[in-house]
Scaffold this active site. Structure first.
Site, PDB file in Angstrom:
ATOM      1  N   SER A  38      45.240   3.566 -74.681  1.00 43.82           N
ATOM      2  CA  SER A  38      44.303   3.334 -75.495  1.00 43.82           C
ATOM      3  C   SER A  38      43.718   4.336 -76.457  1.00 43.82           C
ATOM      4  CB  SER A  38      43.061   3.079 -74.385  1.00 43.82           C
ATOM      5  OG  SER A  38      41.893   2.937 -75.126  1.00 43.82           O
TER       6      SER A  38
ATOM      7  N   TYR B 278      37.030   5.523 -67.523  1.00 42.94           N
ATOM      8  CA  TYR B 278      38.152   4.828 -68.274  1.00 42.94           C
ATOM      9  C   TYR B 278      38.967   5.755 -69.471  1.00 42.94           C
ATOM     10  CZ  TYR B 278      40.287   1.016 -71.417  1.00 42.94           C
ATOM     11  OH  TYR B 278      41.077   0.537 -72.117  1.00 42.94           O
TER      12      TYR B 278
HETATM   13  P1  NAP Z   1      41.761  -7.969 -69.229  1.00 44.07           P
HETATM   14  O1  NAP Z   1      41.444  -9.303 -70.325  1.00 44.07           O
HETATM   15  O2  NAP Z   1      40.287  -7.909 -68.365  1.00 44.07           O
HETATM   16  O3  NAP Z   1      43.175  -8.413 -68.258  1.00 44.07           O
HETATM   17  C1  NAP Z   1      43.038  -7.568 -67.023  1.00 44.07           C
HETATM   18  C2  NAP Z   1      44.164  -8.088 -66.372  1.00 44.07           C
HETATM   19  O4  NAP Z   1      44.703  -7.189 -65.279  1.00 44.07           O
HETATM   20  C3  NAP Z   1      44.259  -9.666 -65.674  1.00 44.07           C
HETATM   21  O5  NAP Z   1      45.320 -10.338 -65.721  1.00 44.07           O
HETATM   22  C4  NAP Z   1      43.478  -9.060 -64.203  1.00 44.07           C
HETATM   23  O6  NAP Z   1      43.957 -10.152 -63.428  1.00 44.07           O
HETATM   24  C5  NAP Z   1      44.762  -7.712 -64.231  1.00 44.07           C
HETATM   25  N1  NAP Z   1      44.397  -6.907 -63.145  1.00 44.07           N
HETATM   26  C6  NAP Z   1      42.868  -6.138 -62.855  1.00 44.07           C
HETATM   27  N2  NAP Z   1      43.152  -5.693 -61.936  1.00 44.07           N
HETATM   28  C7  NAP Z   1      44.292  -5.734 -61.474  1.00 44.07           C
HETATM   29  C8  NAP Z   1      44.926  -4.924 -60.134  1.00 44.07           C
HETATM   30  N3  NAP Z   1      44.208  -4.316 -59.265  1.00 44.07           N
HETATM   31  N4  NAP Z   1      46.187  -5.320 -59.985  1.00 44.07           N
HETATM   32  C9  NAP Z   1      46.916  -6.228 -60.572  1.00 44.07           C
HETATM   33  N5  NAP Z   1      46.315  -6.890 -61.876  1.00 44.07           N
HETATM   34  C10 NAP Z   1      45.022  -6.475 -61.888  1.00 44.07           C
HETATM   35  O7  NAP Z   1      41.942  -6.800 -69.896  1.00 44.07           O
HETATM   36  P2  NAP Z   1      42.673  -6.634 -71.285  1.00 44.07           P
HETATM   37  O8  NAP Z   1      41.867  -6.271 -72.492  1.00 44.07           O
HETATM   38  O9  NAP Z   1      43.917  -7.492 -71.665  1.00 44.07           O
HETATM   39  O10 NAP Z   1      43.442  -5.121 -71.166  1.00 44.07           O
HETATM   40  C11 NAP Z   1      44.862  -4.768 -70.740  1.00 44.07           C
HETATM   41  C12 NAP Z   1      45.239  -3.352 -70.947  1.00 44.07           C
HETATM   42  O11 NAP Z   1      44.996  -3.068 -72.059  1.00 44.07           O
HETATM   43  C13 NAP Z   1      44.294  -2.542 -70.002  1.00 44.07           C
HETATM   44  O12 NAP Z   1      44.829  -1.564 -69.501  1.00 44.07           O
HETATM   45  C14 NAP Z   1      43.333  -2.063 -71.020  1.00 44.07           C
HETATM   46  O13 NAP Z   1      42.624  -0.751 -70.624  1.00 44.07           O
HETATM   47  C15 NAP Z   1      44.113  -1.799 -72.244  1.00 44.07           C
HETATM   48  N6  NAP Z   1      43.405  -1.888 -73.430  1.00 44.07           N
HETATM   49  C16 NAP Z   1      42.531  -2.848 -73.818  1.00 44.07           C
HETATM   50  C17 NAP Z   1      42.050  -2.971 -75.053  1.00 44.07           C
HETATM   51  C18 NAP Z   1      41.106  -3.960 -75.485  1.00 44.07           C
HETATM   52  O14 NAP Z   1      40.370  -3.819 -76.605  1.00 44.07           O
HETATM   53  N7  NAP Z   1      41.225  -5.095 -75.083  1.00 44.07           N
HETATM   54  C19 NAP Z   1      42.017  -1.629 -75.867  1.00 44.07           C
HETATM   55  C20 NAP Z   1      42.945  -0.765 -75.328  1.00 44.07           C
HETATM   56  C21 NAP Z   1      43.423  -0.820 -74.192  1.00 44.07           C
HETATM   57  P3  NAP Z   1      43.182 -10.367 -61.931  1.00 44.07           P
HETATM   58  O15 NAP Z   1      41.947  -9.883 -62.178  1.00 44.07           O
HETATM   59  O16 NAP Z   1      43.584 -11.535 -61.539  1.00 44.07           O
HETATM   60  O17 NAP Z   1      43.830  -9.111 -61.036  1.00 44.07           O
END
Ligand code: NAP
Length: 251
Positions: free
Chosen positions: A142, A155
């Site tokens: 991130s 985080y």
């Molecule tokens: P998201 O839409 O909330 O999706 C998170 C995914 O992770 C879901 O499929 C969820 O499915 C799964 N998950 C959560 N806890 C889990 C666990 N304990 N075991 C297995 N699966 C799990 O999040 P996102 O925005 O796509 O983010 C994905 C990654 O990108 C993260 O690491 C986040 O920190 C990083 N990121 C995101 C952003 C942004 O702007 N969105 C920016 C920088 C970095 P279930 O709930 O069904 O398990």
């Protein structure tokens, strides 16, 4: 010739946390580049729905915070489908609170998924890749691997730690033919950031702060991920590739 550098035909890729958001977009992108993708999340029904949108995708429901479940899942995937060539350690959560109020369980929950979970997956997949002398591991970091921000102490701490986990695994595994790198997204509109997306003052601030002047689109993370999963990056080790509209380049 150069197209072959980005060809993932015949590769097996596991993307954790890929039932929605960034993980789902990355899984689709890896599949379009030729890989067979294994999707993961805890909710099996949501996972099956996500798999239905990607030809040939496989579902592996498990919780990344459970080391026994991670080990069993990766052993099971390899037993049925052969060696895992690519791991994208993407599953992550964010729980916000001012640091003076942050309950210990919130701290532990975020670190549990974002750091312990990534570690368990990297170790289970990586030890097999090291034994075979080949593999690609991509940690989803991130801009908070580099930049602090109020209310997200666990985080930002987890994402900063991922930067050093990525470098340390590079130090250990690069000679064994395993590339460990990170993709570091800026701000993307997903469920994780919905509280920010719904706050117009945050969007105003973000568009001023980011040189590109906008939120990222999840598809814009695919190119960096395919690159780090493909032969094109065979001599790229321990690198964090920021895909952030220039955010970390400027004050
Ligand atoms: P998201 O839409 O909330 O999706 C998170 C995914 O992770 C879901 O499929 C969820 O499915 C799964 N998950 C959560 N806890 C889990 C666990 N304990 N075991 C297995 N699966 C799990 O999040 P996102 O925005 O796509 O983010 C994905 C990654 O990108 C993260 O690491 C986040 O920190 C990083 N990121 C995101 C952003 C942004 O702007 N969105 C920016 C920088 C970095 P279930 O709930 O069904 O398990």
């Amino acid at each position: 010739m150069s197209r072959a550098l980005f060809d993932l035909t015949g590769r097996l890729a596991l993307v954790t946390g890929s039932s929605q958001g960034i993980g789902l977009a990355l899984a689709k992108g890896l599949a379009e580049a030729g890989a067979t993708v294994v999707l993961n999340g805890r909710d099996a029904a949501k996972l099956d729905a996500a798999c239905a949108g990607i030809p040939g995708a496989l579902a592996a429901p498990f919780d990344v915070t459970d080391p026994d479940a991670v080990e069993a899942a990766i052993a099971g995937i390899e037993a049925v489908h052969g060696p895992l060539h690519i791991l994208v350690a993407n599953a992550g959560i964010n729980l916000r609170a001012p640091s003076v109020e942050m309950p210990p369980e919130t701290w532990r929950k975020v670190l549990g998924v974002n750091l312990d979970g990534v570690w368990f997956c990297c170790q289970a997949a990586g030890k097999r890749m090291v034994a075979r002398g080949a593999g690609k591991i991509i940690t989803i970091c991130s801009v908070q691997s580099e930049l602090g921000r109020p209310t997200i102490a666990p985080y930002a701490s987890s994402k900063g730690a991922l930067r050093m986990l990525t470098r340390t695994l590079c130090a250990e595994w690069a000679r064994q033919g395993v590339n460990v790198n990170g993709v570091a997204p800026g701000y993307y509109d997903t469920e994780l950031t919905s509280a920010l997306v719904q706050d117009p003052s945050f969007t105003d601030w973000l568009c001023q702060r980011v040189p590109a002047g906008r939120w990222g689109k999840v598809e814009e993370l695919v190119g960096a991920t395919v690159f780090l999963a493909a032969p094109a990056s065979d001599f790229v080790h321990g690198h964090l590739l920021y895909v952030d509209g220039g955010m970390t380049a400027v004050v």
